[in-house]
Design an enzyme around this catalytic site. Sequence first.
Site, PDB file in Angstrom:
ATOM      1  N   LYS A  32      16.808  46.822  39.401  1.00  0.00           N
ATOM      2  CA  LYS A  32      18.087  46.731  40.108  1.00  0.00           C
ATOM      3  C   LYS A  32      19.227  46.599  39.101  1.00  0.00           C
ATOM      4  O   LYS A  32      20.257  47.261  39.218  1.00  0.00           O
ATOM      5  CB  LYS A  32      18.070  45.554  41.091  1.00  0.00           C
ATOM      6  CG  LYS A  32      17.145  45.829  42.286  1.00  0.00           C
ATOM      7  CD  LYS A  32      16.842  44.588  43.112  1.00  0.00           C
ATOM      8  CE  LYS A  32      15.775  44.906  44.152  1.00  0.00           C
ATOM      9  NZ  LYS A  32      15.314  43.723  44.901  1.00  0.00           N
ATOM     10  N   GLN A  76      16.135  37.280  45.002  1.00  0.00           N
ATOM     11  CA  GLN A  76      14.858  38.006  45.074  1.00  0.00           C
ATOM     12  C   GLN A  76      13.807  37.158  45.805  1.00  0.00           C
ATOM     13  O   GLN A  76      13.560  36.007  45.439  1.00  0.00           O
ATOM     14  CB  GLN A  76      14.384  38.357  43.656  1.00  0.00           C
ATOM     15  CG  GLN A  76      13.125  39.196  43.608  1.00  0.00           C
ATOM     16  CD  GLN A  76      13.327  40.620  44.138  1.00  0.00           C
ATOM     17  OE1 GLN A  76      14.359  41.238  43.917  1.00  0.00           O
ATOM     18  NE2 GLN A  76      12.346  41.131  44.859  1.00  0.00           N
ATOM     19  N   ASP A  99      21.735  42.378  50.565  1.00  0.00           N
ATOM     20  CA  ASP A  99      20.373  42.601  51.063  1.00  0.00           C
ATOM     21  C   ASP A  99      20.348  42.576  52.596  1.00  0.00           C
ATOM     22  O   ASP A  99      19.320  42.847  53.212  1.00  0.00           O
ATOM     23  CB  ASP A  99      19.444  41.494  50.526  1.00  0.00           C
ATOM     24  CG  ASP A  99      18.321  42.043  49.672  1.00  0.00           C
ATOM     25  OD1 ASP A  99      18.182  43.286  49.625  1.00  0.00           O
ATOM     26  OD2 ASP A  99      17.599  41.241  49.064  1.00  0.00           O
TER      27      ASP A  99
END
Length: 263
Positions: A32, A76, A99
């Site tokens: 990422k 994450q 996200d």
Amino acid sequence: MAELVAERGVVPGLATVLVGEDPASEIYVRRKGEACREVGMASFHHPLPADASADEVRALLARLNADPTVHGVLLQLPLPPPLDGDAMTATIDPAKDVDGLTPVNAGLLARGRPGLVPCTPAGVMELLRAAGTELTGARAVVLGRSSLVGRPLAALLLAADATVVHCHSRTRDLPAACREGEVLIAAAGRPRLVTRDMVAEGATVIDVGINRTDEGLVGDVDFEAVRERAGAITPVPGGVGPVTIAMLLANTVEAARAQTPPG
Ligand code: NAD
């Protein structure tokens, strides 16, 4: 993005937070960051030790929420126990939730309202769009009901006017349900769960699964057998994964634009 940089002097910035040293998560976070830098976006990585407390994680997220150079915050998942991933995610500012996993953005999606959409489901929709798959009125079968993939994907397909059949681990006669799909999306996390006999002739098959096996990475679909029957199919690796990262970058640019109005 060029317009943001040129006219507003804003370089979109993504902060990633990784708690602990899970090897797969380390790879995902690294990719990422690399993707951000490749397109000229700013990337800030914040590793925390596996024994970080909930207060430490919350404090870091609060700092990133308040940092004007950070437009997207990605925590994450999964977090090492006993940390609660849902509870920590809920402390991210919804405007920076690239996200799409905070209750605010999940709620907007469930209501069919605009918001930041989870990257993997958004990537699946982008693949379907790029393949020219007709969704209006089409029967779309989703395998899996996680908050990360299955649920938001079903909401997106519904918003695109598909007739959604949502399957999960308790579904009776899964093969028969799957065979109904003109579009079949597998996100169950079970290696090669979807076999040839479960796929309708000509169906569009999207494989979200990433499973580490002795033979390497495999998807949820038995690719070699199913490709002969499907009209279109995505491989693993190299299918949904790269598009997911592209959607993360797109969400970060969208978040940066919304946080820095012109003038
Ligand atoms: P999860 O474990 O949270 O959810 C799996 C879902 O599948 C559950 O809802 C469960 O009910 C269902 N399921 C499990 N076994 C089943 C079975 N035998 N039949 C029918 N349904 C079954 O997983 P997740 O986070 O949604 O991820 C799913 C898969 O997608 C995993 O392999 C994960 O690694 C992968 N993934 C890929 C990407 C990407 O970028 N490509 C992103 C996220 C997740």
